[in-house]
Design a protein around this motif. Structure first.
Motif, PDB file in Angstrom:
ATOM      1  N   MET A   1       0.850  -1.183   0.000  1.00  0.00           N
ATOM      2  CA  MET A   1       0.000   0.000   0.000  1.00  0.00           C
ATOM      3  C   MET A   1       0.892   1.242   0.000  1.00  0.00           C
ATOM      4  O   MET A   1       1.760   1.389   0.849  1.00  0.00           O
ATOM      5  N   CYS A   2       0.664   2.129  -0.986  1.00  0.00           N
ATOM      6  CA  CYS A   2       1.363   3.415  -1.021  1.00  0.00           C
ATOM      7  C   CYS A   2       0.384   4.478  -0.555  1.00  0.00           C
ATOM      8  O   CYS A   2      -0.712   4.604  -1.114  1.00  0.00           O
ATOM      9  N   ASN A   3       0.751   5.206   0.484  1.00  0.00           N
ATOM     10  CA  ASN A   3      -0.193   6.095   1.152  1.00  0.00           C
ATOM     11  C   ASN A   3       0.377   7.501   1.284  1.00  0.00           C
ATOM     12  O   ASN A   3       1.555   7.655   1.624  1.00  0.00           O
ATOM     13  N   VAL A   4      -0.471   8.488   1.008  1.00  0.00           N
ATOM     14  CA  VAL A   4      -0.105   9.896   1.163  1.00  0.00           C
ATOM     15  C   VAL A   4      -1.019  10.511   2.219  1.00  0.00           C
ATOM     16  O   VAL A   4      -2.244  10.519   2.049  1.00  0.00           O
ATOM     17  N   ALA A   5      -0.447  11.001   3.310  1.00  0.00           N
ATOM     18  CA  ALA A   5      -1.239  11.657   4.356  1.00  0.00           C
ATOM     19  C   ALA A   5      -1.501  13.101   3.945  1.00  0.00           C
ATOM     20  O   ALA A   5      -0.624  13.775   3.409  1.00  0.00           O
ATOM     21  N   VAL A   6      -2.736  13.554   4.184  1.00  0.00           N
ATOM     22  CA  VAL A   6      -3.092  14.917   3.801  1.00  0.00           C
ATOM     23  C   VAL A   6      -3.600  15.693   5.011  1.00  0.00           C
ATOM     24  O   VAL A   6      -4.025  15.134   6.014  1.00  0.00           O
ATOM     25  N   ALA A   7      -3.515  17.004   4.873  1.00  0.00           N
ATOM     26  CA  ALA A   7      -3.986  17.926   5.904  1.00  0.00           C
ATOM     27  C   ALA A   7      -4.821  19.006   5.216  1.00  0.00           C
ATOM     28  O   ALA A   7      -4.705  19.190   4.002  1.00  0.00           O
ATOM     29  N   PRO A   8      -5.660  19.737   5.950  1.00  0.00           N
ATOM     30  CA  PRO A   8      -5.854  19.669   7.399  1.00  0.00           C
ATOM     31  C   PRO A   8      -6.576  18.396   7.814  1.00  0.00           C
ATOM     32  O   PRO A   8      -7.418  17.884   7.081  1.00  0.00           O
ATOM     33  N   GLY A   9      -6.193  17.914   8.986  1.00  0.00           N
ATOM     34  CA  GLY A   9      -6.711  16.639   9.445  1.00  0.00           C
ATOM     35  C   GLY A   9      -7.801  16.792  10.485  1.00  0.00           C
ATOM     36  O   GLY A   9      -8.436  17.835  10.612  1.00  0.00           O
ATOM     37  N   ALA A  10      -8.002  15.719  11.230  1.00  0.00           N
ATOM     38  CA  ALA A  10      -8.965  15.731  12.321  1.00  0.00           C
ATOM     39  C   ALA A  10      -8.386  16.496  13.509  1.00  0.00           C
ATOM     40  O   ALA A  10      -7.170  16.550  13.704  1.00  0.00           O
ATOM     41  N   ARG A  11      -9.275  17.083  14.298  1.00  0.00           N
ATOM     42  CA  ARG A  11      -8.845  17.825  15.488  1.00  0.00           C
ATOM     43  C   ARG A  11      -9.714  17.417  16.677  1.00  0.00           C
ATOM     44  O   ARG A  11     -10.942  17.342  16.556  1.00  0.00           O
ATOM     45  N   VAL A  12      -9.057  17.149  17.791  1.00  0.00           N
ATOM     46  CA  VAL A  12      -9.753  16.800  19.034  1.00  0.00           C
ATOM     47  C   VAL A  12      -9.292  17.766  20.113  1.00  0.00           C
ATOM     48  O   VAL A  12      -8.087  17.947  20.320  1.00  0.00           O
ATOM     49  N   ARG A  13     -10.247  18.399  20.772  1.00  0.00           N
ATOM     50  CA  ARG A  13      -9.940  19.297  21.887  1.00  0.00           C
ATOM     51  C   ARG A  13     -10.581  18.739  23.156  1.00  0.00           C
ATOM     52  O   ARG A  13     -11.757  18.376  23.160  1.00  0.00           O
ATOM     53  N   VAL A  14      -9.780  18.679  24.224  1.00  0.00           N
ATOM     54  CA  VAL A  14     -10.263  18.154  25.501  1.00  0.00           C
ATOM     55  C   VAL A  14     -10.170  19.253  26.550  1.00  0.00           C
ATOM     56  O   VAL A  14      -9.107  19.868  26.718  1.00  0.00           O
ATOM     57  N   ASP A 285      -9.582  21.669  -0.188  1.00  0.00           N
ATOM     58  CA  ASP A 285      -8.330  22.406   0.016  1.00  0.00           C
ATOM     59  C   ASP A 285      -7.399  21.560   0.884  1.00  0.00           C
ATOM     60  O   ASP A 285      -7.326  21.721   2.103  1.00  0.00           O
ATOM     61  N   LEU A 286      -6.689  20.634   0.251  1.00  0.00           N
ATOM     62  CA  LEU A 286      -5.825  19.699   0.963  1.00  0.00           C
ATOM     63  C   LEU A 286      -4.378  19.879   0.526  1.00  0.00           C
ATOM     64  O   LEU A 286      -4.100  20.324  -0.586  1.00  0.00           O
ATOM     65  N   HIS A 287      -3.457  19.509   1.408  1.00  0.00           N
ATOM     66  CA  HIS A 287      -2.048  19.444   1.058  1.00  0.00           C
ATOM     67  C   HIS A 287      -1.427  18.254   1.779  1.00  0.00           C
ATOM     68  O   HIS A 287      -2.006  17.723   2.733  1.00  0.00           O
ATOM     69  N   VAL A 288      -0.283  17.836   1.303  1.00  0.00           N
ATOM     70  CA  VAL A 288       0.391  16.687   1.921  1.00  0.00           C
ATOM     71  C   VAL A 288       0.855  17.077   3.321  1.00  0.00           C
ATOM     72  O   VAL A 288       1.459  18.127   3.529  1.00  0.00           O
ATOM     73  N   SER A 289       0.544  16.216   4.280  1.00  0.00           N
ATOM     74  CA  SER A 289       0.947  16.468   5.663  1.00  0.00           C
ATOM     75  C   SER A 289       2.301  15.830   5.917  1.00  0.00           C
ATOM     76  O   SER A 289       2.462  14.609   5.789  1.00  0.00           O
ATOM     77  N   ARG A 290       3.267  16.645   6.287  1.00  0.00           N
ATOM     78  CA  ARG A 290       4.606  16.126   6.560  1.00  0.00           C
ATOM     79  C   ARG A 290       4.691  15.428   7.917  1.00  0.00           C
ATOM     80  O   ARG A 290       5.651  14.709   8.186  1.00  0.00           O
ATOM     81  N   VAL A 291       3.719  15.677   8.782  1.00  0.00           N
ATOM     82  CA  VAL A 291       3.746  15.104  10.131  1.00  0.00           C
ATOM     83  C   VAL A 291       2.463  14.334  10.392  1.00  0.00           C
ATOM     84  O   VAL A 291       1.431  14.570   9.749  1.00  0.00           O
ATOM     85  N   GLY A 292       2.539  13.427  11.354  1.00  0.00           N
ATOM     86  CA  GLY A 292       1.376  12.677  11.770  1.00  0.00           C
ATOM     87  C   GLY A 292       0.707  13.345  12.960  1.00  0.00           C
ATOM     88  O   GLY A 292       0.739  14.571  13.113  1.00  0.00           O
TER      89      GLY A 292
END
Length: 297
Positions: A1-14, A285-292
């Protein structure tokens, strides 16, 4: 599997406090309700509730807000990203720093525990970020990062993700494919998908986005061969527009089916294609996310 992570991602606030052990605010629907993750779950948002029951926050009561920048059910791995983010947030509250692999494994366990058909790639993309080749012996996966900043910049310039205007349920599509393959040797149908993933990874490692697009297109046709419903009518329309504007490739995201998204690799001059697509559909409006996944105070 070749996978590209994109952002903006999910956000959780506690936040501390609330009327119940957990007060959950769901940004996609505007709902807010309370429940006890140690007791009977209300079933209004089973995936979120089961994630919190799997790894409940230690300091109750808390209010948890969950949101994402893309529509639910769009095929970009949003549900997996939300669960990864929830688990990371709750782990941080317990003073734990889970590795990307541990988060991905736990997030997959939550989905499988609900009886959903779930791969593992979306969880690893959300946890790790970047571009990666995943060698999968289900449910185990080994990740190898691919490409550098130049490849990510080129992907940002040339990837267009088209929202088809309605959600899909990937688990239902997975079940239909599994039912279709029952009683047959699945290898002839799955081999082209494996080859496309390897070709995509090799193309990105070499910085060849035209070859990457060709691998995505081959993957999409292999999807369609698995089940005719995997590449819907609207997705075919996007592909026709992309082909007419010289795009080297495209991919129906997630499990495919009606709804969701299609990602297109645009030609070097991407703007004419972007304008043509935007006349009929919304471009996310997505871009490649360099971080997880990241945890911030």
């Amino acid at each position: 599997m070749c996978n590209v992570a994109v952002a903006p991602g999910a956000r959780v606030r506690v936040h501390p406090g609330g009327c119940d052990a957990v007060t959950l605010h769901v940004g996609a629907t505007g709902e807010q309700y309370g429940f006890d993750p140690h007791g009977a779950l209300p079933g209004r948002h089973p995936l979120l509730e089961h994630a919190l029951a799997y790894a409940p926050p230690p300091n109750e009561p808390v209010t948890i807000a969950v949101g994402a920048a893309v529509p639910p059910g769009c095929g970009t791995g949003t549900s997996a990203a939300v669960v990864v983010a929830l688990l990371a947030a709750c782990a941080a509250l317990r003073g734990q720093a889970l590795s990307a692999s541990e988060l991905a494994v736990a997030a997959h366990a939550v989905e499988v525990g609900l009886g959903l058909q779930s791969g593992v790639q979306d969880q690893h993309a959300a946890a790790r970020g970047g571009v990666q080749l995943l060698e999968i012996e289900y449910p185990h996966a080994v990740s190898t990062p691919i490409g550098g900043d130049d490849v990510i910049a080129a992907l940002d310039d040339r990837l267009c993700t088209v929202w088809l205007g309605r959600s899909h349920r990937s688990s239902e599509v997975h079940e239909a494919v599994i039912a279709r393959l029952e009683g047959f040797d699945p290898e002839p149908a799955l081999a082209p998908l494996r080859a496309a993933a390897r070709d995509a990874a090799d193309a990105l490692a070499n910085g060849d986005l035209d070859a990457y697009g060709a691998a995505l297109a081959a993957n999409t046709e292999a999807q369609a061969a698995l089940h005719p419903g995997l590449v819907g009518v609207d997705a075919r329309r996007v592909i026709e527009v992309a082909r007419a504007h010289g795009a080297p490739g495209w991919k129906v995201n997630g499990a495919g089916g009606d709804g969701g998204t299609v990602t297109v690799v645009a030609p070097a001059d991407a703007e004419p294609l972007r304008r043509a697509l935007a006349r009929h559909w919304e471009l996310l409006d997505l871009h490649v996310s360099r971080v997880g996944v990241q945890v911030k105070d």
